[in-house]
Design a protein around this motif. Sequence first.
Motif, PDB file in Angstrom:
ATOM      1  N   ALA A  21      16.598   6.608  -6.905  1.00  0.00           N
ATOM      2  CA  ALA A  21      16.530   5.915  -5.602  1.00  0.00           C
ATOM      3  C   ALA A  21      15.141   5.861  -5.136  1.00  0.00           C
ATOM      4  N   GLU A  22      14.425   7.056  -5.377  1.00  0.00           N
ATOM      5  CA  GLU A  22      13.035   7.028  -4.919  1.00  0.00           C
ATOM      6  C   GLU A  22      12.045   6.120  -5.711  1.00  0.00           C
ATOM      7  N   TYR A  23      12.383   5.922  -7.125  1.00  0.00           N
ATOM      8  CA  TYR A  23      11.826   5.182  -8.036  1.00  0.00           C
ATOM      9  C   TYR A  23      11.918   3.666  -7.620  1.00  0.00           C
ATOM     10  N   LEU A  24      13.180   3.277  -7.412  1.00  0.00           N
ATOM     11  CA  LEU A  24      13.550   2.045  -6.774  1.00  0.00           C
ATOM     12  C   LEU A  24      12.947   1.674  -5.567  1.00  0.00           C
ATOM     13  N   ASN A  25      12.864   2.485  -4.721  1.00  0.00           N
ATOM     14  CA  ASN A  25      12.248   2.156  -3.537  1.00  0.00           C
ATOM     15  C   ASN A  25      10.679   1.993  -3.711  1.00  0.00           C
TER      16      ASN A  25
ATOM     17  N   LEU B  62       8.560  -1.467  -2.794  1.00  0.00           N
ATOM     18  CA  LEU B  62       7.324  -1.954  -2.050  1.00  0.00           C
ATOM     19  C   LEU B  62       6.184  -2.145  -2.864  1.00  0.00           C
ATOM     20  N   LYS B  63       5.938  -1.340  -3.808  1.00  0.00           N
ATOM     21  CA  LYS B  63       4.901  -1.841  -4.721  1.00  0.00           C
ATOM     22  C   LYS B  63       4.647  -3.163  -5.389  1.00  0.00           C
TER      23      LYS B  63
ATOM     24  N   GLN C 147       0.916   4.137  -2.859  1.00  0.00           N
ATOM     25  CA  GLN C 147       0.700   5.653  -2.425  1.00  0.00           C
ATOM     26  C   GLN C 147       1.820   6.351  -3.230  1.00  0.00           C
ATOM     27  N   LEU C 148       2.954   6.025  -3.022  1.00  0.00           N
ATOM     28  CA  LEU C 148       4.470   6.513  -3.506  1.00  0.00           C
ATOM     29  C   LEU C 148       4.019   6.762  -5.129  1.00  0.00           C
ATOM     30  N   ASP C 149       3.617   5.714  -5.844  1.00  0.00           N
ATOM     31  CA  ASP C 149       3.605   5.793  -7.344  1.00  0.00           C
ATOM     32  C   ASP C 149       2.526   6.676  -7.705  1.00  0.00           C
ATOM     33  N   MET C 150       1.548   6.927  -7.018  1.00  0.00           N
ATOM     34  CA  MET C 150       0.398   8.059  -7.128  1.00  0.00           C
ATOM     35  C   MET C 150       1.008   9.387  -6.700  1.00  0.00           C
ATOM     36  N   ASN C 151       1.866   9.325  -5.980  1.00  0.00           N
ATOM     37  CA  ASN C 151       2.554  10.879  -5.555  1.00  0.00           C
ATOM     38  C   ASN C 151       3.191  11.258  -6.800  1.00  0.00           C
ATOM     39  N   PHE C 152       4.196  10.261  -7.273  1.00  0.00           N
ATOM     40  CA  PHE C 152       5.051  10.478  -8.335  1.00  0.00           C
ATOM     41  C   PHE C 152       4.292  11.088  -9.585  1.00  0.00           C
ATOM     42  N   GLU C 153       2.947  10.651  -9.729  1.00  0.00           N
ATOM     43  CA  GLU C 153       2.114  11.336 -10.932  1.00  0.00           C
ATOM     44  C   GLU C 153       2.286  12.767 -11.101  1.00  0.00           C
TER      45      GLU C 153
ATOM     46  N   CYS D  64       0.802  -1.274   0.057  1.00  0.00           N
ATOM     47  CA  CYS D  64       0.058  -0.143   0.131  1.00  0.00           C
ATOM     48  C   CYS D  64       0.899   1.287   0.138  1.00  0.00           C
ATOM     49  N   GLU D  65       1.977   1.256   0.789  1.00  0.00           N
ATOM     50  CA  GLU D  65       2.680   2.420   0.877  1.00  0.00           C
ATOM     51  C   GLU D  65       3.454   2.540  -0.540  1.00  0.00           C
ATOM     52  N   GLY D  66       3.572   1.651  -1.376  1.00  0.00           N
ATOM     53  CA  GLY D  66       4.390   1.551  -2.724  1.00  0.00           C
ATOM     54  C   GLY D  66       3.360   2.330  -3.639  1.00  0.00           C
TER      55      GLY D  66
END
Length: 324
Positions: A159-163, A167-168, A145-151, A141-143
């Motif tokens: 580094a952020e993308y790999l993390n 997670l996702k 949310q991060l994916d949606m934040n990146f939009e 779920c954290e992954g």
Amino acid sequence: MTTPEQLLQALQQEIEKNTYGAHPVELYEPIRYIMSLSGKRLRPLMTLMAAALYTDDWRKALKPAQAVEVFHNFTLMHDDIMDCAPLRRGQPTVHEKWNANIAILSGDVMLVRAYDLLLDVESDRIKRVIKRFNDTAAEVCEGQQLDMNFETRWDVTEAEYLNMIRLKTSVLLGFALEMGGIIAGANQQATSLLYEAGVNMGIGFQLKDDLLDVYGDPAKFGKQVGGDIIANKKTFLLIEALERAEGTTKTELNRWLIAEEFDKEEKVQAVTQIYNTLEIRSLTQAKISEYFDKGFDCLERVEADPARKVPLLGFVHQLVEREY
């Protein structure tokens, strides 16, 4: 020696027997529908293969393996709502075939049914499995949310993308392998290595998907090549291109990224050419190899009968070489 094909056949038979519930039909039919859109069954198969490293009684991992698949499809059902996706595996998504409210509720039941399937784990190991499952589910779920934040961000780092993809998408593959080892009685060192192998392989697989979306053979890839470029999706390739582009190349890339009206084929060709100029393809291939090498190193260090490791290693090598 049990083969991956035999494990997959047994798994598929178990999945087809599971009804999840009966009434109201609107609640349970969408679950049967999405579970019938047979994907690769990669995660539950990994659970069975990990269990088979340590026991001939791998069937005791069948229901827990299904739990991984049910949970995975639950996340897909909800992700499709968030992404307004019309298709899943070439068929209408649940929210399109029924509606968003039904998709939300059916997904909720899938999560509950995943826990039901985990109850088949032996009593001396179930607490550990549930705790690891809960940690993994929260990370997925954290992954997302991060994916949606990146939009809405253009400064996403490598580094952020790999993390985010760790997670996702990757931690669930890691958990699938780890759980198979736990169920079969492997020691802590072995299950930790299985988890790390799955996580690294998962990152490699996602990076390969990023690459195939641009450079894949449409006949083998199974979906539109260049879809990520058309949608300005923050993939590893685009993130690296944004960081490395300079001068007229940077101007050209930004022009395509902000364009609201464009010919799709022309955009794909233009951005792909920019990737070629910046040598993004070879850079991505190197990163893919880095994570696959890490995964294989972990699998090689797992203490198990070498003969039992042959099917798992062979299967993963086939996945690494895939072009779809």
